[in-house]
Design a protein around this motif. Structure first.
Motif, PDB file in Angstrom:
ATOM      1  N   ILE A   4     -21.152  40.320 -30.651  1.00 44.99           N
ATOM      2  CA  ILE A   4     -20.596  40.218 -29.494  1.00 44.99           C
ATOM      3  C   ILE A   4     -19.343  40.994 -29.650  1.00 44.99           C
ATOM      4  CG2 ILE A   4     -19.180  38.910 -27.834  1.00 44.99           C
ATOM      5  CD1 ILE A   4     -21.288  36.461 -28.278  1.00 44.99           C
ATOM      6  N   ILE A   5     -18.531  40.806 -30.650  1.00 40.12           N
ATOM      7  CA  ILE A   5     -17.475  41.469 -30.903  1.00 40.12           C
ATOM      8  C   ILE A   5     -17.885  43.137 -30.981  1.00 40.12           C
ATOM      9  CG2 ILE A   5     -15.674  41.968 -32.665  1.00 40.12           C
ATOM     10  CD1 ILE A   5     -15.873  38.960 -33.190  1.00 40.12           C
ATOM     11  N   LYS A   6     -18.936  43.404 -31.802  1.00 40.41           N
ATOM     12  CA  LYS A   6     -19.383  44.760 -31.825  1.00 40.41           C
ATOM     13  C   LYS A   6     -19.842  45.439 -30.842  1.00 40.41           C
ATOM     14  CE  LYS A   6     -22.461  47.843 -34.555  1.00 40.41           C
ATOM     15  NZ  LYS A   6     -23.853  47.619 -35.655  1.00 40.41           N
ATOM     16  N   TRP A   7     -20.265  44.762 -30.013  1.00 44.55           N
ATOM     17  CA  TRP A   7     -20.713  45.073 -28.660  1.00 44.55           C
ATOM     18  C   TRP A   7     -19.666  45.479 -27.670  1.00 44.55           C
ATOM     19  CZ3 TRP A   7     -20.021  42.986 -23.712  1.00 44.55           C
ATOM     20  CH2 TRP A   7     -20.764  43.803 -22.536  1.00 44.55           C
ATOM     21  N   LEU A   8     -18.551  44.610 -27.788  1.00 46.55           N
ATOM     22  CA  LEU A   8     -17.314  44.731 -27.083  1.00 46.55           C
ATOM     23  C   LEU A   8     -16.602  45.940 -27.393  1.00 46.55           C
ATOM     24  CD1 LEU A   8     -15.977  41.159 -26.344  1.00 46.55           C
ATOM     25  CD2 LEU A   8     -16.793  42.723 -24.869  1.00 46.55           C
ATOM     26  N   THR A   9     -16.502  46.154 -28.580  1.00 46.86           N
ATOM     27  CA  THR A   9     -15.662  47.263 -29.216  1.00 46.86           C
ATOM     28  C   THR A   9     -16.362  48.668 -29.021  1.00 46.86           C
ATOM     29  OG1 THR A   9     -17.012  46.995 -31.283  1.00 46.86           O
ATOM     30  CG2 THR A   9     -14.646  45.999 -31.156  1.00 46.86           C
ATOM     31  N   SER A  10     -17.553  48.529 -28.473  1.00 43.70           N
ATOM     32  CA  SER A  10     -18.422  49.979 -28.212  1.00 43.70           C
ATOM     33  C   SER A  10     -18.302  50.200 -26.516  1.00 43.70           C
ATOM     34  CB  SER A  10     -19.845  49.924 -28.458  1.00 43.70           C
ATOM     35  OG  SER A  10     -20.577  48.806 -27.960  1.00 43.70           O
ATOM     36  N   GLN A  11     -17.759  49.065 -25.646  1.00 44.21           N
ATOM     37  CA  GLN A  11     -17.661  49.259 -24.402  1.00 44.21           C
ATOM     38  C   GLN A  11     -16.459  50.039 -23.812  1.00 44.21           C
ATOM     39  OE1 GLN A  11     -20.484  48.366 -22.438  1.00 44.21           O
ATOM     40  NE2 GLN A  11     -21.396  48.051 -24.357  1.00 44.21           N
ATOM     41  N   PRO A  12     -16.482  50.548 -22.671  1.00 37.69           N
ATOM     42  CA  PRO A  12     -15.312  51.181 -21.929  1.00 37.69           C
ATOM     43  C   PRO A  12     -14.276  50.204 -21.715  1.00 37.69           C
ATOM     44  CG  PRO A  12     -17.380  51.872 -20.815  1.00 37.69           C
ATOM     45  CD  PRO A  12     -17.759  50.771 -21.761  1.00 37.69           C
ATOM     46  N   ILE A  13     -13.191  50.624 -21.799  1.00 36.44           N
ATOM     47  CA  ILE A  13     -11.769  49.731 -21.447  1.00 36.44           C
ATOM     48  C   ILE A  13     -12.095  48.628 -20.043  1.00 36.44           C
ATOM     49  CG2 ILE A  13      -9.573  49.527 -20.921  1.00 36.44           C
ATOM     50  CD1 ILE A  13      -9.081  51.951 -22.821  1.00 36.44           C
ATOM     51  N   ARG A  14     -12.635  49.603 -19.042  1.00 35.49           N
ATOM     52  CA  ARG A  14     -12.649  48.840 -17.919  1.00 35.49           C
ATOM     53  C   ARG A  14     -13.799  47.800 -17.874  1.00 35.49           C
ATOM     54  NH1 ARG A  14     -14.912  53.921 -17.080  1.00 35.49           N
ATOM     55  NH2 ARG A  14     -17.190  53.983 -16.756  1.00 35.49           N
ATOM     56  N   HIS A  15     -14.921  47.864 -18.627  1.00 36.67           N
ATOM     57  CA  HIS A  15     -15.700  46.762 -19.253  1.00 36.67           C
ATOM     58  C   HIS A  15     -14.991  45.602 -20.014  1.00 36.67           C
ATOM     59  CE1 HIS A  15     -19.357  49.535 -18.589  1.00 36.67           C
ATOM     60  NE2 HIS A  15     -18.797  49.200 -17.622  1.00 36.67           N
ATOM     61  N   LYS A  16     -14.151  45.850 -20.842  1.00 31.64           N
ATOM     62  CA  LYS A  16     -13.375  44.836 -21.565  1.00 31.64           C
ATOM     63  C   LYS A  16     -12.635  44.345 -20.804  1.00 31.64           C
ATOM     64  CE  LYS A  16     -13.591  47.846 -25.986  1.00 31.64           C
ATOM     65  NZ  LYS A  16     -12.848  48.612 -26.941  1.00 31.64           N
ATOM     66  N   VAL A  17     -11.699  45.130 -19.747  1.00 33.25           N
ATOM     67  CA  VAL A  17     -10.839  44.280 -18.794  1.00 33.25           C
ATOM     68  C   VAL A  17     -11.719  43.202 -17.990  1.00 33.25           C
ATOM     69  CG1 VAL A  17      -9.333  44.519 -16.755  1.00 33.25           C
ATOM     70  CG2 VAL A  17      -9.244  46.167 -18.685  1.00 33.25           C
ATOM     71  N   LEU A  18     -12.965  43.553 -17.539  1.00 30.99           N
ATOM     72  CA  LEU A  18     -13.588  42.793 -16.607  1.00 30.99           C
ATOM     73  C   LEU A  18     -14.205  41.536 -17.793  1.00 30.99           C
ATOM     74  CD1 LEU A  18     -15.601  42.012 -14.191  1.00 30.99           C
ATOM     75  CD2 LEU A  18     -17.234  43.372 -15.173  1.00 30.99           C
ATOM     76  N   VAL A  19     -14.757  41.627 -18.758  1.00 28.73           N
ATOM     77  CA  VAL A  19     -15.015  40.560 -19.735  1.00 28.73           C
ATOM     78  C   VAL A  19     -13.548  39.761 -19.919  1.00 28.73           C
ATOM     79  CG1 VAL A  19     -15.899  40.037 -22.029  1.00 28.73           C
ATOM     80  CG2 VAL A  19     -16.915  42.133 -20.686  1.00 28.73           C
TER      81      VAL A  19
END
Length: 581
Positions: A4-19
């Motif tokens: 999950i951490i690896k997947w989050l680090t590979s996502q754009p910032i807007r996806h991280k803000v949403l999560v």
């Protein structure tokens, strides 16, 4: 968790803000909801049990008082002397307590001496036994004794109660038969709610009273499982048990409804938080995307334009810093372009004699064939036929085309251009490069071979890549005295174009290898090099996003290895991504 951490680090910032928004809103809400649900459930369970215990205590006390009152009346009767125990006293007791079915006086053997009954003849039978099994032994030990629940001649449940009667030094007994219909009716008619139920068990575990008449007189073990809320209350003296039970599904129905309503509210809250998080993601990432777009434009040497500063926060300061950096990079690129153009002009100057010979040879052929043809036409040569005339004109056309090709490649090479993305066909680039250096190769009798695998067309600046090849091949030619070889090979490995150029020249010493990409550093004699060639090659390959390295051994030759990442894109109306055979 690591995934999950690896997947989050590979996502754009807007996806991280949403999560992050969803996580920080839903998880605490869920934890609080489950916490209150758990404690509310326990509290409700305790309250239900307290209420059940209170109800059973009241019923138990009421039943005990009724039996104790009957026992007290009977004991009062035994205190009267024999002459005073008239029938009127017995009838008065029957009148006071409607539950009493009959009253008996028993001798010391337990036989009925006297009976006053509502339903039987008052005259007892000879040696009529009245005590139930075990009652006489209980009466000897205690001041009163109860029988088991029995069924009378009317099919009604009854119980016998006996107390000792002392007369003239002899222990006799007095007893009553008590109907249980009143108690059964009270329990059967009791309603706390639709789901709970109340029942009464005798000393043997049989159901005496129940709200469901089909379960009467069945033997039942009181086992309170996890699916049922219930309490049990003993009735003193009788050894009876009052039990109240309620299924948990019914008992917890209010909080389950509350929890379901909470889930609906949480779903709506999640939607609202998601919309806010999406808006926040776009709000915070919009300037970052603008910066990324501007950086990509700078990467491909497009003209830099200042970004508008619309905010006063940290991102606004980042945009200001980017504008300042962009101006500096633009100035640096202009200097690099001047260096690249200077290198081109220097290469053209060094190859000027080669170009003159390359163009002079076909011009000489054209001149010879044209003069000869003109003389034969003017002299009316009878041997000049159409076939021979076509041959003359074809020679002139071929050599004129050769001149055109040489000058076109020369003009393309010398033209000053910014970074221009086009389709690069590596085979065509190598052929055009050979055209520019062909005279120099022939002059020193150098053999040039190329071996290329299936290299697809890829995006990039073809003229810049051609300049790199010209510089490297010219360096190889300069390092070879005579009769040498230059080999060009290229393969594609995992979207990485690997190009290798190897010569059999004199090589470069280990002392000079660390400085070969420095501007103005050269190992050539004065007048043969400017020291910009490899430095310019290094900068161009970096613009491609690739790497260039040089391996050399003195006396054995030099190998230049170039690696360029290529991104094959399929585009409508374009040949990008097609493999050249």
């Amino acid at each position: 968790m690591a995934f999950i951490i690896k997947w989050l680090t590979s996502q754009p910032i807007r996806h991280k803000v949403l999560v992050f928004g969803l996580f920080m809103s839903i998880i605490p809400l869920l934890l609080i909801s489950f916490y209150y649900f758990y404690h509310t459930k326990i509290d409700l369970e305790n309250r239900i049990k307290e209420k059940q215990e209170l109800i059973l205590q009241n019923l138990s006390t009421e039943i005990s008082l009724e039996f104790n009152l009957t026992s007290q009346h009977l004991q009062n009767l035994t205190l009267l002397s024999a002459p005073s125990r008239t029938d009127s006293e017995f009838y008065q007791l029957l009148q006071q307590n409607e539950s009493i079915e009959e009253i008996v006086i028993l001798d010391d053997r337990g036989n009925v001496e006297k009976r006053i009954s509502r339903y039987k003849l008052n005259k007892p039978e000879t040696h009529e036994e009245w005590y139930s099994k075990g009652m006489w032994q209980k009466l000897k030990k205690n001041n009163k004794a109860y029988s088991d629940v029995q069924i009378n001649q009317l099919g009604q449940p009854v119980i016998k109660l006996a107390v000792p009667l002392y007369e003239n030094g002899v222990t006799k007994g007095a007893g009553v038969v008590i109907q249980l219909q009143k108690i059964i009716g009270k329990i059967a008619s009791f309603r706390q709610d639709q789901a709970s139920y109340l029942y009464l068990l005798d000393s043997k575990g049989k159901v005496i009273a129940h709200q469901d008449s089909s379960k009467l007189w069945q033997k039942k073990s009181v086992i309170l499982t996890d699916s049922v809320l219930g309490v049990k209350q003993q009735i003193p003296g009788l050894n009876w048990s009052l039990v109240m039970e309620e299924p948990k599904t019914s008992a917890f129905k209010p909080i389950y409804k509350m929890f379901n309503d909470g889930l609906i509210v949480m779903a709506l809250f999640t939607i609202i938080v998601s919309l806010i998080s999406i808006y926040a993601g776009f709000y915070f990432t919009k300037p970052i995307l603008m910066l990324e777009k501007a950086m990509n434009k700078m990467k491909y040497s497009e003209e830099f334009s200042r970004l508008p500063v619309e905010r006063n926060d940290e991102i606004g300061k980042l945009v200001e810093s980017f504008n300042e950096m962009g101006i500096e990079i633009q100035a640096k690129k202009e200097i690099e372009e001047k260096m690249i153009q200077t290198d081109k002009l220097a290469a053209l100057g060094l190859m000027a004699s080669s170009f003159a010979h390359e163009v002079n040879n076909p011009l000489t052929v054209i001149n010879i064939y044209a003069e000869d043809l003109l003389d034969r036409i003017n002299g009316s040569d009878p041997t000049l036929d159409n076939h021979e005339l076509d041959n003359y004109l074809q020679k002139i056309t071929d050599n004129a085309g050769r001149c055109k090709k040489i000058t076109r490649n020369l003009l393309n090479f010398s033209r000053k251009t910014n970074w221009t993305v086009s389709e690069i066909d590596i085979k065509e680039i190598i052929q055009n490069t050979i055209t520019l250096v062909d005279y120099s190769l022939n002059k020193k009798n150098i053999k040039l071979t190329s071996h290329l695998g299936k290299i697809p067309v890829f995006p990039g600046d073809s003229l810049k890549l051609m300049q790199v090849l010209v510089n490297i091949i010219n360096n190889s030619i300069d390092s070879i005295e005579k009769d040498g070889e230059i080999a060009i090979s290229g393969v594609l490995k995992d979207n990485l174009f690997c190009l290798s150029i190897t010569d059999t020249g004199e090589g470069i010493s280990k002392e000079n290898l660390p400085y070969i990409f420095d501007p103005f550093f050269t190992t050539k004699t004065l007048g043969k090099g400017t020291g910009l060639g490899l430095s310019v090659c290094y900068g161009i390959i970096q613009q491609f996003g690739g790497t260039i390295q040089l391996i050399s051994n003195v006396g054995k030759g030099t190998t230049v290895e170039i690696m360029i990442p290529i991104h094959i894109r399929k585009k409508e109306g374009s040949s990008w991504g097609k493999t050249e055979s």
